[in-house]
Design a protein around this motif. Structure first.
Motif: not given
Length: 274
Positions: A207-217, A246-249
């Protein structure tokens, strides 16, 4: 936050929230019983958190159980709000009880500053006799007259201030109490609980890495893990938990062109998000 609330309020009402009057509340909508019950929930949660903090165990580490001790009327509400307590404390089970005697044992010793001058040469003998008392005898002594019979047959009457009584929990149990409740938290971490705790730490890292990458929630992503075999087993075991949170596809093991390395419980874990 002030700017966000202003923007939302203006879009919803056309007016500034900072220039609006406080709304009048509807007294008929106040639920006194609900407020009392939630106040009790808050007390239990705060006690359990304190017990967890004493052992310095992270909140994301699941624990087996919490036992709430109090009078019958005071603890019954816990069953109604058990799901809140479980979620806040991160425990698998919540048990209710009204008797603390089965959960603790007692240690008693002399308060030498007050008892010493009264007992004189008998101080050491009395201290030794106290150490040999059963839990039942200690409870009877504290609840009633503080009487003690020495091996010689001599009977002594001690004052409450002459005794220091300590409640001691079973090994692996941490206790916190207030005037209404006692919270007993089982701190024994099984292998399964430890693995789930690791899985939750993985969720936090991703989740922290997603934020670093500025990914939409709400963006679904493919995650690649480069990990040791024990961590791989944990990921496979808790794949549903990871996928949901984590909304993993798609979830893979291996390497990608860009990966982030994180340390969790001494393990180096590499993450890739596409």
């Amino acid at each position: 936050m002030p700017f966000i609330t202003e923007d939302i309020h203006v879009k919803l009402t056309g007016n500034s929230v900072h220039l609006a009057d406080f709304p009048n509340y509807n007294e008929a909508g106040i639920d006194d019983q609900l407020e009392q019950e939630m106040e009790r929930v808050l007390q239990v949660v705060e006690l359990a958190r304190h017990a967890r903090n004493l052992s310095k165990i992270k909140t994301k580490q699941p624990l087996a159980s919490l036992t709430v001790i109090g009078d019958k009327e005071a603890v019954q509400f816990s069953r109604k709000y058990e799901w809140i307590i479980k979620d806040e404390i991160n425990v698998k089970h919540v048990y209710l009880g009204s008797d603390l005697e089965d959960q603790v044992h007692y240690e008693v010793k002399l308060n030498f500053s007050t008892a010493g001058p009264k007992l004189g040469k008998r101080t050491g003998l009395v201290q030794k006799q106290l150490q040999q008392l059963s839990d039942e005898s200690i409870v009877e002594m504290v609840k009633g007259d503080c009487k003690l019979t020495l091996p010689s047959g001599e009977s002594l009457l001690l004052d409450e201030e002459d005794l220091i009584v300590k409640q001691v929990t079973k090994a692996g149990v941490e206790m916190a109490a207030n005037q209404s409740y006692t919270a007993l938290l089982d701190m024994v971490i099984t292998k399964e609980l430890e693995q789930e705790g690791l899985a939750r730490e993985l969720i936090r890292a991703v989740q922290l890495y997603r934020k670093e990458l500025h990914l939409p929630v709400d963006k679904r992503v493919c995650i690649t893990f480069d990990v040791s075999d024990p961590i791989k087993d944990v990921i496979k075991q808790f794949q549903d938990l990871l996928t949901t949170n984590l909304l993993i596809s798609d979830l893979k093991f291996g390497e990608t062109a860009v990966m982030k390395t994180v340390e969790i419980d001494g393990e180096s874990i590499r993450l890739g998000i596409d």
